[in-house]
Write an enzyme that holds these catalytic residues in place. Structure first.
Site, PDB file in Angstrom:
ATOM      1  N   SER A  44      17.294 -19.634  23.475  1.00 41.96           N
ATOM      2  CA  SER A  44      17.548 -20.234  24.919  1.00 41.96           C
ATOM      3  C   SER A  44      18.327 -21.631  24.911  1.00 41.96           C
ATOM      4  O   SER A  44      18.989 -21.763  25.711  1.00 41.96           O
ATOM      5  CB  SER A  44      16.230 -20.300  25.538  1.00 41.96           C
ATOM      6  N   ASP A  60       6.296 -15.044  23.056  1.00 36.79           N
ATOM      7  CA  ASP A  60       5.986 -16.208  22.120  1.00 36.79           C
ATOM      8  C   ASP A  60       5.952 -15.536  20.679  1.00 36.79           C
ATOM      9  O   ASP A  60       5.186 -14.970  20.380  1.00 36.79           O
ATOM     10  CB  ASP A  60       4.461 -16.484  22.599  1.00 36.79           C
ATOM     11  N   TYR A  70       5.261 -29.646   9.475  1.00 38.26           N
ATOM     12  CA  TYR A  70       6.677 -29.332   9.443  1.00 38.26           C
ATOM     13  C   TYR A  70       7.399 -29.020   8.134  1.00 38.26           C
ATOM     14  O   TYR A  70       8.018 -27.929   7.920  1.00 38.26           O
ATOM     15  CB  TYR A  70       7.485 -30.164  10.328  1.00 38.26           C
ATOM     16  N   LYS A  96       8.672 -25.347   6.725  1.00 34.39           N
ATOM     17  CA  LYS A  96      10.226 -25.202   6.369  1.00 34.39           C
ATOM     18  C   LYS A  96      10.136 -24.644   4.705  1.00 34.39           C
ATOM     19  O   LYS A  96      10.930 -24.086   4.313  1.00 34.39           O
ATOM     20  CB  LYS A  96      11.011 -26.309   6.679  1.00 34.39           C
ATOM     21  N   ILE A 105      20.191 -32.585  13.404  1.00 37.84           N
ATOM     22  CA  ILE A 105      21.320 -32.160  14.287  1.00 37.84           C
ATOM     23  C   ILE A 105      21.035 -32.538  15.991  1.00 37.84           C
ATOM     24  O   ILE A 105      19.898 -32.553  16.258  1.00 37.84           O
ATOM     25  CB  ILE A 105      21.220 -30.407  14.325  1.00 37.84           C
TER      26      ILE A 105
HETATM   27  P1  NAP Z   1      14.929 -26.998  20.300  1.00 33.55           P
HETATM   28  O1  NAP Z   1      16.168 -27.518  20.901  1.00 33.55           O
HETATM   29  O2  NAP Z   1      13.756 -27.683  20.565  1.00 33.55           O
HETATM   30  O3  NAP Z   1      14.792 -25.460  20.685  1.00 33.55           O
HETATM   31  C1  NAP Z   1      13.596 -24.457  19.919  1.00 33.55           C
HETATM   32  C2  NAP Z   1      13.998 -23.348  20.549  1.00 33.55           C
HETATM   33  O4  NAP Z   1      12.813 -22.430  20.100  1.00 33.55           O
HETATM   34  C3  NAP Z   1      13.702 -23.151  22.045  1.00 33.55           C
HETATM   35  O5  NAP Z   1      14.815 -21.968  22.305  1.00 33.55           O
HETATM   36  C4  NAP Z   1      12.570 -22.725  22.447  1.00 33.55           C
HETATM   37  O6  NAP Z   1      12.371 -21.933  23.613  1.00 33.55           O
HETATM   38  C5  NAP Z   1      12.263 -21.822  21.107  1.00 33.55           C
HETATM   39  N1  NAP Z   1      10.686 -21.812  20.754  1.00 33.55           N
HETATM   40  C6  NAP Z   1       9.846 -22.725  20.551  1.00 33.55           C
HETATM   41  N2  NAP Z   1       8.578 -22.380  20.112  1.00 33.55           N
HETATM   42  C7  NAP Z   1       8.725 -20.769  20.696  1.00 33.55           C
HETATM   43  C8  NAP Z   1       7.644 -19.972  20.633  1.00 33.55           C
HETATM   44  N3  NAP Z   1       6.311 -20.077  20.174  1.00 33.55           N
HETATM   45  N4  NAP Z   1       8.087 -18.834  20.956  1.00 33.55           N
HETATM   46  C9  NAP Z   1       9.382 -18.340  21.069  1.00 33.55           C
HETATM   47  N5  NAP Z   1      10.381 -19.458  21.167  1.00 33.55           N
HETATM   48  C10 NAP Z   1      10.033 -20.740  20.661  1.00 33.55           C
HETATM   49  O7  NAP Z   1      15.108 -27.137  18.529  1.00 33.55           O
HETATM   50  P2  NAP Z   1      16.318 -26.925  17.677  1.00 33.55           P
HETATM   51  O8  NAP Z   1      16.480 -28.388  17.413  1.00 33.55           O
HETATM   52  O9  NAP Z   1      17.601 -26.165  18.375  1.00 33.55           O
HETATM   53  O10 NAP Z   1      15.673 -26.249  16.528  1.00 33.55           O
HETATM   54  C11 NAP Z   1      15.975 -25.029  16.281  1.00 33.55           C
HETATM   55  C12 NAP Z   1      15.378 -24.459  14.626  1.00 33.55           C
HETATM   56  O11 NAP Z   1      16.134 -25.452  13.813  1.00 33.55           O
HETATM   57  C13 NAP Z   1      13.920 -24.951  14.651  1.00 33.55           C
HETATM   58  O12 NAP Z   1      13.377 -23.919  13.617  1.00 33.55           O
HETATM   59  C14 NAP Z   1      14.219 -26.477  13.777  1.00 33.55           C
HETATM   60  O13 NAP Z   1      12.993 -26.319  13.230  1.00 33.55           O
HETATM   61  C15 NAP Z   1      15.306 -26.188  13.007  1.00 33.55           C
HETATM   62  N6  NAP Z   1      15.814 -27.542  12.584  1.00 33.55           N
HETATM   63  C16 NAP Z   1      16.498 -28.538  13.623  1.00 33.55           C
HETATM   64  C17 NAP Z   1      16.747 -29.584  13.021  1.00 33.55           C
HETATM   65  C18 NAP Z   1      17.353 -30.473  14.040  1.00 33.55           C
HETATM   66  O14 NAP Z   1      17.756 -31.831  13.747  1.00 33.55           O
HETATM   67  N7  NAP Z   1      17.472 -30.110  15.441  1.00 33.55           N
HETATM   68  C19 NAP Z   1      16.874 -29.740  11.646  1.00 33.55           C
HETATM   69  C20 NAP Z   1      16.391 -28.829  10.951  1.00 33.55           C
HETATM   70  C21 NAP Z   1      16.069 -27.645  11.456  1.00 33.55           C
HETATM   71  P3  NAP Z   1      11.032 -22.164  24.414  1.00 33.55           P
HETATM   72  O15 NAP Z   1      10.288 -23.459  24.443  1.00 33.55           O
HETATM   73  O16 NAP Z   1      11.432 -21.677  25.908  1.00 33.55           O
HETATM   74  O17 NAP Z   1      10.101 -21.433  23.788  1.00 33.55           O
END
Ligand code: NAP
Length: 251
Positions: free
Chosen positions: A17, A65, A157, A161, A190
């Site tokens: 989303s 979820d 976390y 990972k 990111i």
């Molecule tokens: P984000 O902006 O917080 O988005 C997280 C997404 O996951 C949202 O769509 C959220 O939607 C969904 N989500 C969370 N809990 C959920 C659940 N229990 N069931 C279904 N959907 C769920 O995070 P992001 O930064 O895009 O990160 C995406 C992935 O990349 C994650 O795995 C994160 O650990 C990884 N990552 C991010 C970074 C970074 O710097 N941003 C770096 C390394 C890795 P809802 O809340 O509506 O459920």
């Protein structure tokens, strides 16, 4: 056919989303794939699907979820009933609940492991069946550089990972002979909602550790996922691709 063309492919993206998941959904859709997005907040998910449809893509919303034990099975069933096939699975949904280990509550540990790691087990197991039948599949797990190097305050976390990397390599070995590849993408820092809470001071400190001296953007990660989803990456499996501006370089 263009490089990394995904026409006639279907892709299921958890956490589609917003943030990285939404960026991946848009990129795979631009490459021609029919995309299925899952996340909890139905309104945000529906808006994301509408935006992809407005740009000419075929997209579907399936609110759930991912930490629920039936989530993987239910989502894969929905994809197969709607499109008749599942080619690409991106386990992207993730959360952080930071705390120093000594202060970390059981619930903070459990929530992160269940959302980030256990969900990938459910979804991978469910997706493998139709992919094995078709003798073609791409599974991509969104890990993190934190899973490779650790981070104070992020033991839960980092464990989730790092666990995803072990899951990736084991699954890759199990299904390698069936035309299915399983890889992990480990993004660095990111720009998304997840990193929006960082102070300017923290961002400057992080940039000082990145050779490219910038945070990454969603498109940087989505491009790697598009390649790993494609026919062109057929001989690449069990790997961890870091997309981090050079922050973590393998020895
Ligand atoms: P984000 O902006 O917080 O988005 C997280 C997404 O996951 C949202 O769509 C959220 O939607 C969904 N989500 C969370 N809990 C959920 C659940 N229990 N069931 C279904 N959907 C769920 O995070 P992001 O930064 O895009 O990160 C995406 C992935 O990349 C994650 O795995 C994160 O650990 C990884 N990552 C991010 C970074 C970074 O710097 N941003 C770096 C390394 C890795 P809802 O809340 O509506 O459920």
């Amino acid at each position: 056919m263009s490089f990394c063309d995904l026409s006639k492919k279907t892709a299921l993206i958890t956490g589609g989303s917003r943030g990285i998941g939404y960026g991946i959904a848009c990129e795979l859709s631009r490459a021609g794939a029919e995309v299925f997005l899952v996340s909890r907040n139905e309104e945000r998910l529906t808006e994301a699907v509408q935006r992809i449809q407005e740009s000419g893509g075929t997209a579907h919303a399936f609110p759930l979820d991912v930490s629920h034990p039936d989530a993987g099975q239910d989502a894969v069933k929905f994809v197969i009933e709607t499109a008749g096939r599942l080619d690409i699975l991106v386990n992207n949904a993730g959360i952080a609940r930071d705390n120093l280990l000594l202060r970390m509550k059981d619930e903070e540990w459990d929530a992160v492991i269940q959302t980030n790691l256990r969900s990938a087990f459910f979804f991978t197991k469910a997706a493998m069946r139709p992919m094995m039948k078709a003798r073609w599949g791409r599974i991509i797990n969104i890990s993190s550089v934190i899973g490779l190097i650790g981070n104070p305050g992020q033991a839960n976390y980092a464990a989730s990972k790092a666990g995803l990397i072990g899951l990736t390599k084991s699954a890759a070995r199990e299904v390698a002979s069936r035309g299915i590849t399983v890889n992990a993408v480990a993004p660095g820092f990111i720009e998304t909602d997840m990193t929006a809470a960082l102070s300017a001071e923290q961002v400057n400190e992080i940039k000082s550790r990145i050779p490219q001296a910038r945070l990454g953007n969603v498109a940087d990660v989505a491009a790697a996922v598009r390649y790993l989803s494609s026919e062109e990456s057929a001989y690449l499996t069990g790997q961890v691709i870091t997309v981090d501006g050079g922050m973590v370089m393998g020895g």
